[in-house]
Design an enzyme around this catalytic site. Structure first.
Site, mmCIF file in Angstrom:
data_model
loop_
_atom_site.group_PDB
_atom_site.id
_atom_site.type_symbol
_atom_site.label_atom_id
_atom_site.label_comp_id
_atom_site.label_asym_id
_atom_site.label_seq_id
_atom_site.Cartn_x
_atom_site.Cartn_y
_atom_site.Cartn_z
ATOM 1 N N GLU A 137 4.011 9.501 -0.760
ATOM 2 C CA GLU A 137 2.628 9.282 -1.210
ATOM 3 C C GLU A 137 2.046 10.531 -1.861
ATOM 4 O OE1 GLU A 137 -1.719 8.185 0.812
ATOM 5 O OE2 GLU A 137 0.144 8.001 1.976
ATOM 6 N N ARG A 162 -1.227 4.040 16.902
ATOM 7 C CA ARG A 162 -1.264 5.197 15.995
ATOM 8 C C ARG A 162 -2.407 6.141 16.355
ATOM 9 N NH1 ARG A 162 -1.983 4.644 10.487
ATOM 10 N NH2 ARG A 162 -0.268 5.966 9.810
ATOM 11 N N ASN A 203 -2.866 -1.492 7.978
ATOM 12 C CA ASN A 203 -4.194 -2.005 7.641
ATOM 13 C C ASN A 203 -4.072 -3.525 7.535
ATOM 14 O OD1 ASN A 203 -5.471 0.596 7.399
ATOM 15 N ND2 ASN A 203 -4.417 0.841 5.445
ATOM 16 N N GLU A 262 -10.338 4.887 9.554
ATOM 17 C CA GLU A 262 -10.575 4.557 8.156
ATOM 18 C C GLU A 262 -11.105 3.134 7.980
ATOM 19 O OE1 GLU A 262 -7.391 7.490 5.992
ATOM 20 O OE2 GLU A 262 -6.703 5.464 6.470
ATOM 21 N N GLU A 268 5.719 10.301 13.644
ATOM 22 C CA GLU A 268 5.624 9.517 12.413
ATOM 23 C C GLU A 268 5.756 10.432 11.206
ATOM 24 O OE1 GLU A 268 2.207 6.899 12.056
ATOM 25 O OE2 GLU A 268 2.209 7.099 9.876
ATOM 26 N N GLU A 276 6.892 21.681 -4.073
ATOM 27 C CA GLU A 276 5.860 22.499 -3.433
ATOM 28 C C GLU A 276 5.385 23.600 -4.371
ATOM 29 O OE1 GLU A 276 5.078 24.909 0.755
ATOM 30 O OE2 GLU A 276 7.136 24.472 0.136
ATOM 31 N N GLU A 299 0.856 -1.184 0.000
ATOM 32 C CA GLU A 299 0.000 0.000 0.000
ATOM 33 C C GLU A 299 0.896 1.239 0.000
ATOM 34 O OE1 GLU A 299 -3.548 2.128 2.626
ATOM 35 O OE2 GLU A 299 -3.051 0.030 2.965
ATOM 36 N N ARG A 300 0.667 2.104 -0.978
ATOM 37 C CA ARG A 300 1.517 3.276 -1.186
ATOM 38 C C ARG A 300 2.957 2.839 -1.459
ATOM 39 N NH1 ARG A 300 -3.061 5.619 -2.239
ATOM 40 N NH2 ARG A 300 -4.395 5.884 -0.422
ATOM 41 N N ASP A 320 -2.316 14.542 6.573
ATOM 42 C CA ASP A 320 -1.816 13.264 6.066
ATOM 43 C C ASP A 320 -0.642 13.461 5.114
ATOM 44 O OD1 ASP A 320 -1.635 10.542 5.645
ATOM 45 O OD2 ASP A 320 -3.290 10.445 4.238
ATOM 46 N N TRP A 371 -13.705 12.861 3.175
ATOM 47 C CA TRP A 371 -12.470 12.704 3.926
ATOM 48 C C TRP A 371 -12.041 13.963 4.676
ATOM 49 C CZ3 TRP A 371 -11.052 7.817 4.427
ATOM 50 C CH2 TRP A 371 -11.469 6.901 3.461
#
Length: 661
Positions: A375, A301, A184, A268, A369, A493, A142-143, A347, A523
């Site tokens: 991502e 988390r 997950n 989520e 973290e 950016e 994932e990612r 995120d 979201w």
């Protein structure tokens, strides 16, 4: 598949002024990590210096000496390297310190540095320096942007030479813990706590132990139901707590180097204590007590928020969620629980404020973290060196304490005298030949490890060191590569997200420009752009998010005149004609930066072309292809974003450049 060795690629040195030290190796210690240190030094001597060095245990007055010398000065993992009268001593308080010292010694050799009179004494700033893999047991990540997992395939655990080389890479930069599976926890991964995976986990655990790396796995909070066959996963149910205690004790007996567990709960769609009207302390403490007998740790988390938000609701704010959910629980978590808090309240955007939860819970262990998997920052197709961002985060003053109040102070334990603290990164590796897909993405992995160990290192110094370790290049290679890296985050950016607004990406996969991609979703990620204004009002008159900060930060963010302009649209809703400190309006800033970002990518390509003759042709071509893609994609970002706001506002670019109407 054949894979490369990244910064541990040991190319021969034609001549080296300090080679005579490597004629004799004396080892005055024992242990798994000592054996690894000997193996690593032997390998480096052979491949770099073409010297066959033999380890002996009798005392020698010259050569290399590896020894354990317990001292509070070095903590549990620190080391010293010192040369005197022809003898280089590598010592540590424990055997892992000796291993780290050997990797440092090899680095000095690889860089061609003289060893006479060398004197290094260092210990890690952060007790926990952990990588989070988001690998799934079917082999997907994932990612993941660097191929498939090298830990899992077809619901089986893979253990081979690449497992060893991975451990070598991350241990060489001081990583001391790794979570091998996705937060997950779905499908077969739920059964990692079950005996069917004991053998595979044990084999990985043994390899990791030899490199001073603690093995962690992610848990599914509802495993008592899906794996254990119980009717509930209520953390206050005695049957549930007993199931976890027995299951995890058996697991630890089979896998002694399994030191802890990572949990994503009530987030989520993942199960958690909220299902049973319990709080996060109830859930975390139940697991913490189940693992306490064998010294296990629970990392919990804090990425918990309402992911069913109504976009019409202007008061509910995803940014508030972490603080609102966890602050009331300060002091309620057991000692072997550590909260893992994302660097920003949203995120992993290219620009966010620091989460106000960091430092706000003096009675609770905290880990910062960050994400090096890119991502939202180019997915390892764009160069985006993230260490300057991490440096800004670490240096942020939280004002949570009279002194030692930076994020770095909090996560190192200096602020509240804590030991179960540190820093985590969502990692960017896969089974691609070069580990990270884009060769330059390896700078983020290398840089994270170096920064986790020593948070005072500069971004430039880390970039310079990574370049020299990776390309073994001339001064022009080091200079150009460092320049490319240092330009990359500001450039990204500029051609993507203006003034802290973020989220202008395609939903789900998060790649490529889509200004309204998340604007009307569930979201909680909005830019609120109208034809007159843009931004989210997070002041006390808006969502109230600014009130979560300590003063003077709260007041700084609340006032339009003092809010840092790079975060202006994160905290305020302003007219497009609002004038910035540069004298430009917000809309002109958007136009200008998007053109500037593309120009900076062009200059990065020029710098790479200048060093072509000094770089392996396969590597140079591989990077050049990615940079050409980055250029085309940066132009797409520029044109989509500028056109969107031109159509929205009707305000023309003052410089009359091409913006599509």
């Amino acid at each position: 598949m054949k894979w490369e060795q990244a910064w541990l690629d040991y190319k021969p040195l034609a001549s080296y002024q300090s080679r005579d030290y490597f004629t004799k190796l004396t080892v005055r210690a024992r242990g798994k990590c000592i054996d690894t240190a000997v193996t690593e030094l032997t390998k480096a001597c052979k491949e770099i210096l073409n010297i066959e060095i033999e380890a002996v245990d009798e005392y020698a007055s010259e050569g290399i000496l590896l020894t354990v010398q317990e001292t509070d000065e070095l903590g549990e993992e620190g080391y010293k390297i010192a040369e005197k009268l022809g003898l280089i001593t590598v010592s540590g308080s424990g055997e892992v310190g000796v291993l780290y010292g050997v990797f440092e010694l090899i680095k000095q050799v690889k860089l061609g540095n003289a060893l006479k009179d060398i004197k290094i004494s260092t210990k890690p700033d952060n007790p926990i320096r952990i990588l989070n893999h988001w690998d799934n047991m079917d082999g997907s990540i994932e990612r993941g942007y660097s191929g498939d997992s090298f830990f899992f395939e077809d619901d089986t655990i893979i253990v081979n030479d690449r497992t060893v080389d991975y451990a070598r890479l991350v241990a060489s930069i001081g990583i001391n813990a790794v979570v091998i599976n996705n937060v997950n926890v779905r499908h077969a991964a739920k059964y990692l706590v079950d005996q069917r995976y004991y053998e595979g986990l044990g084999a990985i655990g043994d390899i990791f132990a030899g490199y001073g790396i603690d093995l962690y796995i992610s848990l599914n909070f509802a495993a008592p139901i899906s794996v254990g066959g119980l009717s509930t996963a209520d953390p206050l149910d005695e049957k549930v707590s007993e199931w976890w205690k027995n299951q995890l004790a058996r697991l630890h007996d089979a896998v002694p180097n399994l030191k802890g567990f990572l949990v994503k709960a009530d987030s989520e769609g993942e199960p958690g204590p909220f299902t049973y009207n319990r709080d996060h302390a109830d859930g975390a403490n139940m697991l913490a007590r189940a693992v306490k007998s064998f010294g296990g740790k629970i990392i919990w988390r804090c990425f918990v928020y309402n992911c069913q938000q109504d976009w019409r609701d202007l008061k509910t704010d995803r940014a508030r969620a972490g603080y609102d959910n966890f602050l009331p629980l300060d002091g309620k978590f057991d000692d072997n629980v550590t909260l893992q808090i994302k660097n920003g309240p949203m995120d992993f955007q290219v620009r966010e404020p620091v989460s106000p939860l960091i430092g706000a819970m003096p009675k609770t262990n905290q880990i910062l973290e960050v994400q090096i998997a890119q991502e939202y920052t180019g997915q390892q197709k764009h160069i985006c060196y993230l260490i300057p961002m991490f440096k800004e985060i670490l240096g942020f003053r939280t004002y949570c304490h009279e002194s030692q109040d930076t994020v770095a102070d909090v996560i190192s334990g200096r602020t509240y005298n804590q030991r179960q603290v540190g820093i985590a990164a969502v990692v960017n590796t896969g089974n691609d030949a070069n580990w990270t897909g884009h060769d330059f993405a390896a700078a983020n992995l290398y840089g994270f490890g170096r920064l986790a160990w020593n948070m005072s290192l500069t971004s430039e110094a880390i970039a310079n060191e990574w370049s020299r370790m990776t390309f073994n290049g001339s001064d022009i290679v080091t200079e150009n590569v460092t320049d490319i890296l240092m330009k990359s985050w500001p450039a990204y950016e500029k051609y993507t997200s203006p003034l802290g607004i973020g989220w202008m990406v395609n939903p789900s996969h998060h790649f490529g420009p889509n200004v309204d991609g998340y604007e009307y979703d569930r979201w909680g990620t909005y830019h609120r752009a109208t034809f007159e204004t843009i931004g989210v009002d997070r002041t006390p008159n808006g969502t109230g998010y600014t009130t979560q900060y300590n003063e003077p930060n709260a007041g700084m963010y609340e006032e339009l005149t003092s809010c840092p302009e790079e975060l202006l649209l994160f905290f305020h809703k302003v007219p497009y004609i609002h004038q910035l400190s540069t004298g430009k309006t917000v809309i002109q800033h958007i136009y200008d930066t998007h053109f500037e970002g593309v120009e900076e990518v062009a200059s990065m390509i020029e710098s790479w072309d200048e060093v072509e003759e000094h770089i392996d042709s396969v590597v140079h071509d591989r990077v050049k292809q990615r940079m050409q893609f980055q250029m085309a994609h940066a132009k797409e970002w520029r044109d989509v974003v500028n056109t969107y706001f031109y159509r929205k506002t009707g305000i023309v670019d003052a410089q009359k450049r091409l913006i599509h109407s």
